[in-house]
Design a protein around this motif. Structure first.
Motif: not given
Length: 99
Positions: A10, A42, A58, A62
């Motif tokens: 991940r 993801a 993304w 994050e």
């Protein structure tokens, strides 16, 4: 800023406040194909030929939220990468070294 692909396959952003470099690191035994699968799964990007193409959206998501200083510094990092040819033409993806 680093994206780490652990043994669990991940992607996770670490050192989000460090915006003078960008890399993708992987745990021992994690192949480039595993990294590609993890990033795609993801919605974080792709990997091939020793590099990752990471989704700017993304990465931004994050980060530390709505911190205006971080947002400005992140934008400068992407602009610098674009000036070096390390983004796609629309600056939606940024290239990172795959370690």
């Amino acid at each position: 800023m680093k994206v780490v692909i652990g043994a669990d396959r991940r992607p996770a952003v670490v050192e989000a406040e460090e915006l003078t470099s960008l890399s993708v690191e992987r745990a021992e035994g994690v192949t480039e194909a595993d990294v590609d699968t993890a990033l795609r799964g993801a919605g974080a990007g792709t990997a091939a030929d020793g590099h990752a193409w990471l989704s700017v959206a993304w990465l931004r998501g994050e980060g530390p939220g709505v911190d205006p200083q971080w947002t400005e510094a992140f934008g400068k990092m992407i602009a610098y990468a674009a000036s070096k040819g390390w983004t796609d033409p629309r600056q939606e993806s940024v290239r990172a070294h795959l370690a």
